[in-house]
Design a protein around this motif. Structure first.
Motif, mmCIF file in Angstrom:
data_model
loop_
_atom_site.group_PDB
_atom_site.id
_atom_site.type_symbol
_atom_site.label_atom_id
_atom_site.label_comp_id
_atom_site.label_asym_id
_atom_site.label_seq_id
_atom_site.Cartn_x
_atom_site.Cartn_y
_atom_site.Cartn_z
ATOM 1 N N ILE A 262 80.975 89.842 -7.722
ATOM 2 C CA ILE A 262 82.407 90.143 -7.786
ATOM 3 C C ILE A 262 83.174 89.423 -6.691
ATOM 4 C CG2 ILE A 262 82.240 92.239 -6.384
ATOM 5 C CD1 ILE A 262 84.503 91.676 -9.473
ATOM 6 N N SER A 263 82.554 89.217 -5.526
ATOM 7 C CA SER A 263 83.235 88.494 -4.446
ATOM 8 C C SER A 263 83.486 87.041 -4.843
ATOM 9 C CB SER A 263 82.393 88.537 -3.166
ATOM 10 O OG SER A 263 82.264 89.867 -2.706
ATOM 11 N N TYR A 264 82.499 86.438 -5.491
ATOM 12 C CA TYR A 264 82.656 85.070 -5.968
ATOM 13 C C TYR A 264 83.748 84.998 -7.036
ATOM 14 C CZ TYR A 264 81.597 80.661 -8.340
ATOM 15 O OH TYR A 264 81.694 79.420 -8.909
ATOM 16 N N PHE A 265 83.760 85.964 -7.950
ATOM 17 C CA PHE A 265 84.788 86.003 -8.998
ATOM 18 C C PHE A 265 86.178 86.104 -8.381
ATOM 19 C CE2 PHE A 265 87.411 88.681 -11.921
ATOM 20 C CZ PHE A 265 87.565 87.745 -12.916
ATOM 21 N N ASN A 266 86.350 87.004 -7.408
ATOM 22 C CA ASN A 266 87.647 87.163 -6.740
ATOM 23 C C ASN A 266 88.064 85.862 -6.057
ATOM 24 O OD1 ASN A 266 88.055 89.842 -7.451
ATOM 25 N ND2 ASN A 266 87.014 90.631 -5.628
ATOM 26 N N ARG A 267 87.100 85.196 -5.423
ATOM 27 C CA ARG A 267 87.405 83.967 -4.693
ATOM 28 C C ARG A 267 87.828 82.852 -5.647
ATOM 29 N NH1 ARG A 267 83.115 83.919 -2.145
ATOM 30 N NH2 ARG A 267 81.891 82.239 -3.118
ATOM 31 N N VAL A 268 87.090 82.698 -6.742
ATOM 32 C CA VAL A 268 87.425 81.645 -7.714
ATOM 33 C C VAL A 268 88.769 81.940 -8.385
ATOM 34 C CG1 VAL A 268 86.747 80.548 -9.879
ATOM 35 C CG2 VAL A 268 85.029 81.013 -8.119
ATOM 36 N N PHE A 269 88.996 83.206 -8.746
ATOM 37 C CA PHE A 269 90.263 83.585 -9.371
ATOM 38 C C PHE A 269 91.429 83.226 -8.441
ATOM 39 C CE2 PHE A 269 93.702 86.174 -10.887
ATOM 40 C CZ PHE A 269 93.491 86.322 -12.244
ATOM 41 N N LYS A 270 91.271 83.528 -7.163
ATOM 42 C CA LYS A 270 92.340 83.256 -6.198
ATOM 43 C C LYS A 270 92.586 81.758 -6.042
ATOM 44 C CE LYS A 270 93.972 84.551 -1.605
ATOM 45 N NZ LYS A 270 93.689 85.332 -0.371
ATOM 46 N N GLN A 271 91.518 80.950 -6.142
ATOM 47 C CA GLN A 271 91.681 79.504 -6.047
ATOM 48 C C GLN A 271 92.614 78.967 -7.125
ATOM 49 O OE1 GLN A 271 87.739 77.894 -6.252
ATOM 50 N NE2 GLN A 271 87.231 78.332 -4.118
ATOM 51 N N TYR A 272 92.540 79.538 -8.308
ATOM 52 C CA TYR A 272 93.325 79.048 -9.442
ATOM 53 C C TYR A 272 94.687 79.740 -9.556
ATOM 54 C CZ TYR A 272 89.276 76.467 -11.078
ATOM 55 O OH TYR A 272 88.229 75.581 -11.170
ATOM 56 N N MET A 273 94.753 81.021 -9.193
ATOM 57 C CA MET A 273 95.973 81.804 -9.415
ATOM 58 C C MET A 273 96.716 82.159 -8.129
ATOM 59 S SD MET A 273 95.967 81.765 -12.597
ATOM 60 C CE MET A 273 97.486 82.701 -12.757
ATOM 61 N N ASN A 274 96.176 81.773 -6.986
ATOM 62 C CA ASN A 274 96.776 82.072 -5.680
ATOM 63 C C ASN A 274 96.905 83.570 -5.412
ATOM 64 O OD1 ASN A 274 97.174 79.317 -4.912
ATOM 65 N ND2 ASN A 274 98.937 79.240 -6.301
ATOM 66 N N MET A 275 96.081 84.341 -6.063
ATOM 67 C CA MET A 275 96.024 85.789 -5.816
ATOM 68 C C MET A 275 94.734 86.321 -6.414
ATOM 69 S SD MET A 275 98.833 87.183 -8.592
ATOM 70 C CE MET A 275 99.940 85.778 -8.424
ATOM 71 N N THR A 276 94.294 87.459 -5.948
ATOM 72 C CA THR A 276 93.079 88.064 -6.471
ATOM 73 C C THR A 276 93.354 88.693 -7.830
ATOM 74 O OG1 THR A 276 93.543 90.199 -5.441
ATOM 75 C CG2 THR A 276 92.282 88.588 -4.136
ATOM 76 N N PRO A 277 92.318 89.006 -8.610
ATOM 77 C CA PRO A 277 92.529 89.676 -9.906
ATOM 78 C C PRO A 277 93.286 91.002 -9.765
ATOM 79 C CG PRO A 277 90.287 88.858 -9.758
ATOM 80 C CD PRO A 277 90.894 88.654 -8.406
ATOM 81 N N SER A 278 92.989 91.776 -8.735
ATOM 82 C CA SER A 278 93.682 93.060 -8.566
ATOM 83 C C SER A 278 95.161 92.852 -8.254
ATOM 84 C CB SER A 278 93.023 93.895 -7.466
ATOM 85 O OG SER A 278 93.032 93.193 -6.235
ATOM 86 N N LYS A 279 95.474 91.843 -7.432
ATOM 87 C CA LYS A 279 96.882 91.561 -7.131
ATOM 88 C C LYS A 279 97.597 90.996 -8.359
ATOM 89 C CE LYS A 279 96.622 90.975 -2.135
ATOM 90 N NZ LYS A 279 96.816 90.067 -0.978
ATOM 91 N N TYR A 280 96.861 90.250 -9.169
ATOM 92 C CA TYR A 280 97.426 89.729 -10.417
ATOM 93 C C TYR A 280 97.883 90.882 -11.299
ATOM 94 C CZ TYR A 280 97.495 87.036 -14.831
ATOM 95 O OH TYR A 280 97.852 86.445 -16.018
ATOM 96 N N ARG A 281 97.045 91.897 -11.438
ATOM 97 C CA ARG A 281 97.413 93.073 -12.227
ATOM 98 C C ARG A 281 98.582 93.821 -11.596
ATOM 99 N NH1 ARG A 281 91.904 95.912 -14.645
ATOM 100 N NH2 ARG A 281 92.259 95.173 -16.792
ATOM 101 N N LYS A 282 98.527 94.020 -10.282
ATOM 102 C CA LYS A 282 99.591 94.772 -9.606
ATOM 103 C C LYS A 282 100.914 94.040 -9.694
ATOM 104 C CE LYS A 282 96.531 97.067 -6.287
ATOM 105 N NZ LYS A 282 96.083 97.128 -4.880
ATOM 106 N N LYS A 283 100.880 92.715 -9.557
ATOM 107 C CA LYS A 283 102.122 91.905 -9.591
ATOM 108 C C LYS A 283 102.870 92.142 -10.897
ATOM 109 C CE LYS A 283 103.505 87.047 -10.021
ATOM 110 N NZ LYS A 283 104.391 86.610 -8.964
ATOM 111 N N TYR A 284 102.140 92.215 -12.009
ATOM 112 C CA TYR A 284 102.779 92.365 -13.306
ATOM 113 C C TYR A 284 102.895 93.827 -13.737
ATOM 114 C CZ TYR A 284 102.219 87.337 -13.544
ATOM 115 O OH TYR A 284 102.288 85.993 -13.276
ATOM 116 N N SER A 285 102.588 94.745 -12.810
ATOM 117 C CA SER A 285 102.718 96.176 -13.130
ATOM 118 C C SER A 285 103.941 96.786 -12.471
ATOM 119 C CB SER A 285 101.468 96.924 -12.647
ATOM 120 O OG SER A 285 100.320 96.478 -13.306
#
Length: 286
Positions: A262-285
């Protein structure tokens, strides 16, 4: 389009009609779903990849998913809008396979189909037009739930109309890999059809029937990026859609993509989206 068969499974998110007056101005819109607009009256602009497209009456316009764009309007403007995505399980997206025209001249049937789609989906209009407000998990989850409540005949008709409208653009598509090395084409197809698996360079070089070192060199030359970066990009695109259209835990989404760290997933997601998956969800909530 010739020499290929497509069986589209398109899922409707929104359909509605809007009359706007210089209040359709949004920057850097980026979503995991596709958009079709039928322009009724007035004019507007959309900017994609540093190119400006004028939106004119009696035309259909398509914006593929994962395509950053700006919308501009300085006067009266009315349109039908349709938001949808592909339901993909181990198959290649039409948006990965083809380059689509942005705009085409509409036919009288296109207008009738669009109006019919709205009539059989009367409660699927946007409550807000700011993409920051409607690209959010609770809303997306509700749209998916609405689809599951629809009677079968409405589901079939809705998918039929979406397919008919898409067929108008498919008639004029260009195969993305038309001028690419056939060995790379085979590897791209393998990636797109196995994005939920752990894809190795060995798998791809085998698909291309060349050595790993040779494959990596050719891939970088053709795609202007490494195979690993491209694989990660496609996994993150899939993750975005799952984050917005499901309520699955982030860890489960990572597992769905064969990423067990999960740490690797969070890191890769942030590389592409400039935010973690959890922040991505919160941003659009918000």
């Amino acid at each position: 389009m010739h020499g290929t068969k497509e069986n589209l499974d398109l899922i409707l998110l929104n359909v509605g009609y809007s009359e706007l007056n210089a209040n359709w101005n949004w920057k850097k819109i980026y979503s995991p779903f596709a958009r079709i607009y039928y322009i009724k009256e007035g004019m507007a602009k959309t900017n994609i990849a540093n190119q400006t497209y004028i939106l004119e009456p009696n035309h259909l316009y398509l914006t593929p998913p994962f395509t950053e764009h700006d919308d501009e309007c300085d006067s009266y403007f009315s349109l039908f809008y349709i938001h949808f995505y592909e339901n993909l399980i181990n198959k290649e997206s039409v948006f990965d396979k083809f380059d689509f025209p942005i705009g085409i001249k509409a036919t009288p049937l296109d207008l009738l189909l669009t109006e019919r789609l709205l009539k059989i989906n009367p409660d699927r209009h946007l409550r807000h037009f700011d993409p920051q407000l409607y690209d959010n998990p609770p809303t997306f989850s509700q749209y998916v739930a609405d689809n599951n409540k629809m009677p079968l005949h409405s589901v079939v008709e809705t998918q039929g109309i979406l397919s008919q409208l898409m067929s108008r653009f498919l008639e004029l598509v260009r195969i993305k890999t038309y001028d690419k090395d056939s060995r790379i084409n085979k590897s791209l197809k393998y990636i797109h059809e196995n994005i939920d698996k752990n894809i190795s360079i060995s798998d791809l070089s085998d698909a291309a029937c060349i050595s790993e070192d040779h494959f990596i060199r050719i891939f970088k030359n053709v795609m202007n990026q490494t195979p690993v970066r491209y694989i990660n990009l496609k996994k993150i695109e899939k993750a975005q859609l799952l984050l917005l259209t499901t309520e699955r835990a982030i860890r489960d989404i990572a597992f769905d993509l064969s990423i067990d760290n999960i740490s690797y997933f969070n890191r890769v997601f942030k590389q592409y989206m400039n935010m973690t998956p959890s922040k991505y969800r919160k941003k659009y909530s918000k």
